[in-house]
Each structure stands twice: as C-alpha cells, then as structure tokens.
Design a protein around this motif. Structure first.
Motif, mmCIF file in Angstrom:
data_model
loop_
_atom_site.group_PDB
_atom_site.id
_atom_site.type_symbol
_atom_site.label_atom_id
_atom_site.label_comp_id
_atom_site.label_asym_id
_atom_site.label_seq_id
_atom_site.Cartn_x
_atom_site.Cartn_y
_atom_site.Cartn_z
ATOM 1 N N GLY A 1 0.734 -1.633 0.330
ATOM 2 C CA GLY A 1 -0.214 0.254 0.316
ATOM 3 C C GLY A 1 0.765 1.391 -0.173
ATOM 4 O O GLY A 1 0.242 2.590 0.330
ATOM 5 N N ALA A 2 2.714 0.739 -0.074
ATOM 6 C CA ALA A 2 2.885 2.082 0.067
ATOM 7 C C ALA A 2 3.142 2.539 -1.539
ATOM 8 O O ALA A 2 2.610 1.755 -2.246
ATOM 9 C CB ALA A 2 4.319 2.024 0.101
ATOM 10 N N GLY A 3 3.396 4.582 -2.005
ATOM 11 C CA GLY A 3 3.009 5.377 -3.222
ATOM 12 C C GLY A 3 4.965 5.590 -2.874
ATOM 13 O O GLY A 3 4.744 6.311 -4.034
ATOM 14 N N HIS A 4 5.420 4.766 -2.664
ATOM 15 C CA HIS A 4 7.259 6.242 -3.537
ATOM 16 C C HIS A 4 8.041 5.044 -3.156
ATOM 17 O O HIS A 4 8.463 3.608 -2.871
ATOM 18 C CB HIS A 4 7.570 6.931 -2.062
ATOM 19 N N LEU A 5 9.330 4.844 -4.276
ATOM 20 C CA LEU A 5 10.139 4.492 -4.608
ATOM 21 C C LEU A 5 11.019 4.892 -4.506
ATOM 22 O O LEU A 5 11.622 5.987 -5.150
ATOM 23 C CB LEU A 5 10.182 3.158 -5.827
ATOM 24 N N VAL A 6 12.340 4.855 -3.531
ATOM 25 C CA VAL A 6 13.766 5.365 -3.482
ATOM 26 C C VAL A 6 14.524 5.052 -3.890
ATOM 27 O O VAL A 6 14.596 3.744 -3.928
ATOM 28 C CB VAL A 6 14.214 5.762 -1.589
ATOM 29 N N VAL A 7 15.147 5.714 -4.917
ATOM 30 C CA VAL A 7 16.444 5.130 -5.864
ATOM 31 C C VAL A 7 17.304 6.340 -5.804
ATOM 32 O O VAL A 7 18.078 7.293 -5.581
ATOM 33 C CB VAL A 7 16.078 5.431 -6.511
ATOM 34 N N ILE A 8 18.719 5.304 -4.715
ATOM 35 C CA ILE A 8 19.958 5.621 -4.187
ATOM 36 C C ILE A 8 20.723 5.436 -5.475
ATOM 37 O O ILE A 8 21.002 4.326 -6.148
ATOM 38 C CB ILE A 8 20.547 4.885 -2.984
ATOM 39 N N PRO A 9 21.836 6.576 -6.538
ATOM 40 C CA PRO A 9 22.585 5.903 -7.330
ATOM 41 C C PRO A 9 23.432 5.368 -6.859
ATOM 42 O O PRO A 9 24.381 5.331 -5.183
ATOM 43 C CB PRO A 9 23.445 7.505 -7.617
ATOM 44 N N SER A 10 24.722 4.700 -7.502
ATOM 45 C CA SER A 10 25.471 3.487 -7.345
ATOM 46 C C SER A 10 27.329 3.863 -6.710
ATOM 47 O O SER A 10 26.824 5.457 -6.494
ATOM 48 C CB SER A 10 26.038 2.810 -8.078
ATOM 49 N N PHE A 11 27.067 4.165 -5.915
ATOM 50 C CA PHE A 11 28.395 4.764 -4.917
ATOM 51 C C PHE A 11 29.965 4.380 -6.287
ATOM 52 O O PHE A 11 29.922 3.914 -7.106
ATOM 53 C CB PHE A 11 28.979 3.946 -4.217
ATOM 54 N N TRP A 12 30.561 5.156 -6.278
ATOM 55 C CA TRP A 12 31.598 5.902 -6.635
ATOM 56 C C TRP A 12 33.048 4.843 -6.165
ATOM 57 O O TRP A 12 34.099 4.993 -6.841
ATOM 58 C CB TRP A 12 32.086 7.313 -7.817
ATOM 59 N N ARG A 13 33.217 4.756 -5.002
ATOM 60 C CA ARG A 13 34.156 4.610 -4.263
ATOM 61 C C ARG A 13 33.507 3.061 -2.925
ATOM 62 O O ARG A 13 33.000 3.665 -2.727
ATOM 63 C CB ARG A 13 35.284 5.544 -3.717
ATOM 64 N N ASP A 14 34.466 2.580 -3.192
ATOM 65 C CA ASP A 14 34.049 1.012 -2.607
ATOM 66 C C ASP A 14 33.682 1.382 -1.233
ATOM 67 O O ASP A 14 35.162 2.669 -0.674
ATOM 68 C CB ASP A 14 35.103 0.092 -1.946
ATOM 69 N N ASP A 15 32.720 1.782 0.406
ATOM 70 C CA ASP A 15 32.309 2.262 1.372
ATOM 71 C C ASP A 15 33.210 1.701 2.046
ATOM 72 O O ASP A 15 33.039 2.024 3.532
ATOM 73 C CB ASP A 15 31.417 1.970 1.588
ATOM 74 N N LYS A 16 33.957 0.905 2.222
ATOM 75 C CA LYS A 16 34.876 0.295 3.241
ATOM 76 C C LYS A 16 36.609 0.709 3.031
ATOM 77 O O LYS A 16 37.567 0.923 3.375
ATOM 78 C CB LYS A 16 34.389 -1.257 3.442
ATOM 79 N N THR A 17 37.348 0.217 1.451
ATOM 80 C CA THR A 17 38.563 0.170 1.405
ATOM 81 C C THR A 17 38.306 1.153 0.794
ATOM 82 O O THR A 17 40.216 2.105 0.598
ATOM 83 C CB THR A 17 38.415 -0.981 0.435
ATOM 84 N N ALA A 18 37.790 2.505 0.273
ATOM 85 C CA ALA A 18 37.737 3.504 -0.058
ATOM 86 C C ALA A 18 38.661 3.664 -1.839
ATOM 87 O O ALA A 18 39.105 3.891 -2.511
ATOM 88 C CB ALA A 18 38.684 4.723 0.453
ATOM 89 N N GLU A 19 38.023 1.918 -2.172
ATOM 90 C CA GLU A 19 39.491 1.759 -3.923
ATOM 91 C C GLU A 19 38.184 2.987 -4.481
ATOM 92 O O GLU A 19 36.536 3.214 -4.370
ATOM 93 C CB GLU A 19 39.042 0.727 -3.773
ATOM 94 N N LEU A 20 38.450 3.626 -5.456
ATOM 95 C CA LEU A 20 37.846 3.740 -6.813
ATOM 96 C C LEU A 20 37.228 2.964 -7.341
ATOM 97 O O LEU A 20 38.368 2.692 -8.018
ATOM 98 C CB LEU A 20 38.475 4.910 -7.127
ATOM 99 N N LEU A 21 36.225 3.316 -7.512
ATOM 100 C CA LEU A 21 35.147 2.145 -8.521
ATOM 101 C C LEU A 21 34.715 3.114 -9.951
ATOM 102 O O LEU A 21 35.171 2.438 -10.769
ATOM 103 C CB LEU A 21 33.913 2.238 -7.778
ATOM 104 N N GLU A 22 34.982 4.102 -10.228
ATOM 105 C CA GLU A 22 34.722 5.268 -10.938
ATOM 106 C C GLU A 22 35.285 6.602 -10.555
ATOM 107 O O GLU A 22 35.758 7.191 -10.088
ATOM 108 C CB GLU A 22 33.230 5.627 -11.158
#
Length: 300
Positions: free
Chosen positions: A105-126
């Motif tokens: 019965g909800a009416g919204h879909l929240v969309v989060i963009p993909s991360f440009w770096r790894d949130d654990k290692t800080a490695e650049l992904l893009e």
C-alpha cells in the motif's frame, strides 16, 4: 507550542536500527526491529534492503498490521549513468521491490545512485565526476525508470542524493534536477547526506520545493564531518566513526527544515534515518524514543 506540522508524516526505517543488508549477523532480527519501531512511537516504516523484512506481502502485512505499522516506501540502488546496458538488470531489481512496495500500500520508490568508491576500502570504482554524456544517460535513465515504475506499479520515484555517489553536492543535485522532467522525477531530500556533502536543505526546499517528494531526516556531527572531510574517509567508515548523530545534536537544525517542508502545502513523508551500521543491538531503541519525542516537540 510549535505550530502543528500537519502535512508531515513521520516514520523510521531499518537503517536507524543499523540495518544495511538483507542478511547480516551484526543486525537485529527483523521482528525485533518491527517491535521496537512501534514501541518507539512510529506508525510508518520503509522496507529497507530487500529481503530483510519478509518479501511475502501477506506475511509482512500481518506482521505490520498487528503492530499498527504501515509502509511508506521501498528502496533500490541503480547505476543508470552506465546507459542501456544496465537496464535489464536494473529493472529486474526494481520490479521485485516495486511489487512488494505496491502490495504493502505504499506510494513511493526511493532510488539511490551507485557509489563511485568502495564504502569500506575507499577504492575508486569510478571517476567521482560524470562526463556530459554520462549525465545525459543518468537523466534519461531516471526519467524512463520513473515513467515505467509509475505505469507498472503506480509508484512515484524519489531520487536520493547520497554521499559518495554522483548525486551528492548542491551543484550535482541542481544539475540533476535541471536535467530531468519535473513531472516525473522527484527528490528524496536526505538532510544528513545533503549536509554531509555541503548542501543547505532549507535553501533546496525553498528553491526546488516542487521537486521534493519525500524526506529523510538525519543529522551529521560537524566535528566528525570535519575530520572525515580532511582525511577523505569513505562513507562506510565515516558512519562507524559516528558522523551521523542523534538529533538535535548535529546539523542541519531540523526545525527550519520541517517548517520549510510544511510550507510547501503538500503531504510529505519524513522518515528518520540515523545511519548506525554496525551498532550494538540495544542502542537503537532508546535513540528512537528520544528522536520521536524531539520531533513531537517540533510539532511533527
């Protein structure tokens, strides 16, 4: 007494209980989350990561109904700046979440963009900056997603600016909004993430109020944020460092944000999200109680 914020519907989310993944031994069991979010005084919840709560809508509805809870939105991650090659994979994920969201019965879909770096290692992904062509792909992809989600499931799309993604700073958020159809693509304004990236939530509401379709309430600790910024700490470790803090102890002040949102004259969900992954299992409930009491003191 503060004025009643009668257009604001307050809720909370699994994130405020330290839940980031469908399954993780560091997280509280889903029944405990539902028990405690109701006990803290919230009537609305989000689904959180798909698979954390039951995905059978009959089971989930029975569990939420008996606790007096209702679902406001589901959440998905996307990488639409990569173009048509990711569409099928994206839609497969979106369809699962949207189906459950609609069934609840909800009416919204929240969309989060993909991360440009790894949130654990800080490695650049893009590269942290998109090219003009990638911005075009992102804008057209979000418009297509919004159109198809609305047509297939009747859900409104709310894009969530997020730290360590390509939609983060004021400049990036404004560029995204200016590049997308205002009748299709709306914003989930997360006050904490926007402050984390240097943005002013009240200014955004006053400037792009017609685009704000959903709120996440969150604050950042300015001292921790200064250290995170200086060191270039990725988002995951920053959360473990305590960059997202319990209101009203951080920034932005939520009272003017809520007043500005009320001034839009439309009904808005305002879902509390205090990123705390991972956290001790007994930590979230007392914070949730105090946060709910604080929001009541603001009129919400």
């Amino acid at each position: 007494m503060p004025p009643a914020l009668d257009r604001i519907r307050v809720g909370s989310a699994p994130d405020s209980w330290g839940v980031w993944f469908a399954e993780d031994p560091a997280q509280v069991p889903w029944r405990r989350f539902l028990d405690e979010v109701a006990e803290a005084g919230y009537a609305w919840i989000e689904l959180g990561p798909y698979g954390y709560l039951p995905t059978d809508p009959r089971v989930l509805r029975e569990e939420t109904d008996r606790r007096g809870l209702k679902v406001s939105a589901g959440t998905v991650f996307t990488a639409l700046h990569r173009g048509p090659a990711v569409w099928e994979e994206t839609w497969e994920q979106v369809a699962r979440v949207a189906e459950l969201t609609r069934a609840m019965g909800a009416g919204h879909l929240v969309v989060i963009p993909s991360f440009w770096r790894d949130d654990k290692t800080a490695e650049l992904l893009e590269d942290p900056e998109l090219t003009p062509d990638q911005w075009r792909l992102l804008a057209r992809g979000m418009e297509r997603l919004a159109r198809e989600v609305l047509d297939a499931y009747g859900l409104a799309l709310a894009v969530h600016p997020h730290a360590d993604t390509h939609i983060d700073t004021e400049a990036h958020v404004e560029r995204f909004l200016d590049a997308t159809d205002p009748d299709l693509v709306h914003l989930c304004l997360d006050t904490g993430h926007y402050a984390y990236c240097g943005g002013d939530s009240v200014k955004l509401i006053e400037t792009y109020g017609e685009r704000v379709g959903y709120l996440h309430l969150k604050q950042v600790d300015p001292d921790v944020l200064a250290d995170v910024t200086r060191r270039g700490t990725p988002f995951g470790p920053a959360v473990r460092q305590g960059v997202m803090c319990e209101p009203p102890g951080g920034v932005p002040a939520l009272e003017p944000v809520l007043a500005a949102a009320q001034g839009l004259g439309v009904d808005l969900f305002a879902i509390v999200e205090q990123d705390m992954y991972p956290c001790p299992p007994d930590k979230p409930l007392p914070i949730a109680r105090r946060t709910r009491a604080f929001l009541r003191s603001c009129g919400a």
